[in-house]
Design a protein around this motif. Structure first.
Motif, PDB file in Angstrom:
ATOM      1  N   GLN A   1      -7.436  12.223  -4.012  1.00 22.15           N
ATOM      2  CA  GLN A   1      -6.879  12.428  -5.406  1.00 22.15           C
ATOM      3  C   GLN A   1      -7.034  13.768  -5.813  1.00 22.15           C
ATOM      4  O   GLN A   1      -6.072  14.043  -6.236  1.00 22.15           O
ATOM      5  CB  GLN A   1      -7.328  11.177  -5.892  1.00 22.15           C
TER       6      GLN A   1
ATOM      7  N   ASP B   1       0.351  15.469   3.723  1.00 24.53           N
ATOM      8  CA  ASP B   1      -0.792  15.249   2.055  1.00 24.53           C
ATOM      9  C   ASP B   1      -1.847  16.100   1.721  1.00 24.53           C
ATOM     10  O   ASP B   1      -2.087  16.611   0.358  1.00 24.53           O
ATOM     11  CB  ASP B   1      -0.424  13.855   1.417  1.00 24.53           C
TER      12      ASP B   1
ATOM     13  N   LYS C   1       0.336  -1.072  -0.521  1.00 25.09           N
ATOM     14  CA  LYS C   1      -0.214   0.199   0.143  1.00 25.09           C
ATOM     15  C   LYS C   1       0.968   1.652   0.093  1.00 25.09           C
ATOM     16  O   LYS C   1       1.117   1.480   0.654  1.00 25.09           O
ATOM     17  CB  LYS C   1      -0.471   0.285   1.682  1.00 25.09           C
ATOM     18  N   SER C   2       0.454   2.127  -0.767  1.00 29.55           N
ATOM     19  CA  SER C   2       1.224   4.032  -0.328  1.00 29.55           C
ATOM     20  C   SER C   2       0.529   4.359   0.901  1.00 29.55           C
ATOM     21  O   SER C   2      -0.467   3.780   1.075  1.00 29.55           O
ATOM     22  CB  SER C   2       0.319   4.631  -2.133  1.00 29.55           C
ATOM     23  N   GLU C   3       1.242   5.453   1.167  1.00 27.87           N
ATOM     24  CA  GLU C   3       1.001   6.245   2.435  1.00 27.87           C
ATOM     25  C   GLU C   3       0.579   7.138   2.537  1.00 27.87           C
ATOM     26  O   GLU C   3       0.722   8.109   1.513  1.00 27.87           O
ATOM     27  CB  GLU C   3       1.827   6.212   3.602  1.00 27.87           C
ATOM     28  N   LEU C   4      -0.379   7.449   2.912  1.00 28.36           N
ATOM     29  CA  LEU C   4      -0.835   8.871   2.502  1.00 28.36           C
ATOM     30  C   LEU C   4      -1.071   9.846   3.744  1.00 28.36           C
ATOM     31  O   LEU C   4      -2.369   9.370   4.438  1.00 28.36           O
ATOM     32  CB  LEU C   4      -2.342   9.418   1.388  1.00 28.36           C
TER      33      LEU C   4
ATOM     34  N   ILE D   1      -4.419   2.903  -0.679  1.00 24.04           N
ATOM     35  CA  ILE D   1      -3.463   3.675   0.302  1.00 24.04           C
ATOM     36  C   ILE D   1      -3.915   3.413   1.609  1.00 24.04           C
ATOM     37  O   ILE D   1      -5.243   3.170   2.087  1.00 24.04           O
ATOM     38  CB  ILE D   1      -4.028   4.917  -0.711  1.00 24.04           C
TER      39      ILE D   1
END
Length: 311
Positions: A120, A53, A2-5, A30
Motif C-alpha cells: 500500500q 500494480d 473485493k478489489s483486485e491487485l 483485496i
C-alpha cells in the motif's frame, strides 16, 4: 466486493514464492493475483503483456546480484512501484530506495501485515513522487515532457533496443515560419500556438509514445516499434494531418486570428538509419530541416498570404 491487485514477483527460490503467496492469501478486502518469474527477461515479457500494480523483486537471483538487479528492472518497469526483497541488510534496502525503489523488506522479517503495508505504501509513494517529478520534467508552457525527460526516455528505450532489439523512431518537429508570427502578433500569440500544438500532440498519440518540447518551437517524439521506412512515412503523414491547418487564437487586443500552421517533420529509425541515439537525433533533425526547406520553396512559388483575421 473485493478489489483486485496484480503483483509480479521476481524470485528464483520456489519456497520463497510459496511463502509469499501464502502471506497474501485469503485477504478479506483485496484479491492479490501474483505471477512469478525467475528471470529479468521473464519479468520484461510479463510487463510487456500486462502492466501490474506492483513489482516485488528479490535482489539476488541467478543472473543478477544486489542493486544491479534493481537497476536492470528499472530500465523496463515504466512507472510501476517496486518493493525489493533483501536479506538482513537495511543499508542495501536504503540504497535501493535511493535508486528508485519505493520500499524494501528484509526476508527474515516479512509477515502478512508488513507485506500488505509495504504494498500500500509503495503505491502511495509512487503517486506522490510522480506528482513531484512532473514539476521537474514538464515544460511549463505546453505541459509536454521537457528536454531532461526526453534524455531519460531515450536512455531507457535505447537500453531496450540493445537488450531486446526493440526498434524505435525519433521524430523532430518544427513550426514553419514561426518567427513572423511572433514578430507580427507578439509572443503571447506565439505561446498560444505552441500550447495548441502541444495539446494536439498529446491528444493524438499512442499511450507508449513519448511527446516532448525540445526547445523553442521544436517538438520531439519517440515512437517504439517503428522498424521500416514505410511505417515511418505513415507516422509522419499522420502527424502532418493532425497538426497542419488553421489555428484560431485571440490577440492581445482581443482580435480573433485565423493563422495557418504547417509543421516540418523529420525522422529516423534506430538500427536502420542510425547506429546510436546521438546519430538518430542528428538524422531526424537533418531530415526536418530538409522538409522545412522544401516547404519554404513551395511557399515562395505559391501563395504568400500567411495570415488573416477570422471571418
Amino acid at each position: 466486493m473485493k478489489s483486485e491487485l496484480t503483483i509480479y514477483l521476481l524470485e528464483d527460490n520456489s519456497d520463497d514464492v510459496y511463502l509469499f503467496k501464502q502471506l497474501l492469501a485469503n485477504d478479506k478486502a483485496i484479491n492479490y493475483s501474483t505471477l512469478e518469474t525467475d528471470s529479468l527477461d521473464g519479468l520484461h515479457k510479463l510487463i510487456n503483456a500486462i502492466v501490474p500494480d506492483i513489482l516485488v523483486i528479490d535482489l539476488n537471483i541467478r543472473e543478477s546480484i544486489g542493486l544491479d538487479t534493481l537497476v536492470e528492472v528499472r530500465k523496463f518497469s515504466l512507472d510501476i512501484p517496486i518493493i525489493v526483497l533483501t536479506g538482513n541488510d537495511d543499508e542495501i534496502g536504503i540504497q535501493a530506495i535511493q535508486l528508485g525503489a519505493q520500499d524494501y523488506l528484509l526476508k527474515s522479517e516479512i509477515n502478512a501485515s508488513t507485506l500488505k503495508r509495504a504494498i500500500q505504501f509503495a503505491k502511495e509513494r509512487l503517486i506522490l513522487y510522480s506528482a513531484l517529478g512532473q514539476l521537474a520534467t514538464r515544460d511549463k508552457l505546453t505541459m509536454l515532457h521537457n528536454r531532461a525527460a526526453f534524455d531519460e526516455k531515450l536512455e531507457a528505450i535505447e537500453s531496450d533496443f540493445l537488450r531486446y532489439e526493440v526498434t524505435y523512431s525519433v521524430l523532430m518537429l518544427d513550426i514553419n515560419n514561426f518567427k513572423p508570427i511572433n514578430d507580427t502578433y507578439g509572443h503571447l500569440v506565439g505561446d498560444k500556438i505552441l500550447q495548441h500544438i502541444g495539446h494536439r500532440l498529446q491528444m493524438f498519440n499512442r499511450a507508449n509514445d513519448f511527446v516532448g518540447r525540445f526547445g523553442g518551437d521544436e517538438f520531439v517524439l519517440i515512437v517504439p516499434k517503428v522498424d521500416n521506412d514505410e511505417k515511418l512515412q505513415r507516422l509522419i503523414a499522420n502527424k502532418r494531418k493532425v497538426l497542419n491547418g488553421q489555428y484560431a487564437v485571440q490577440s492581445i487586443t482581443g482580435e480573433i486570428l485565423n493563422i495557418p500552421i504547417s509543421i516540418a517533420i523529420g525522422g529516423g529509425i534506430r538500427g536502420i538509419n542510425a547506429f546510436s541515439p546521438k546519430e538518430l537525433i542528428s538524422i531526424a533533425d537533418l531530415n526536418m530541416y530538409k522538409d522545412k526547406a522544401l516547404n519554404a520553396a513551395k511557399q515562395e512559388s505559391g501563395n504568400n498570404n500567411c495570415f488573416s483575421k477570422k471571418d
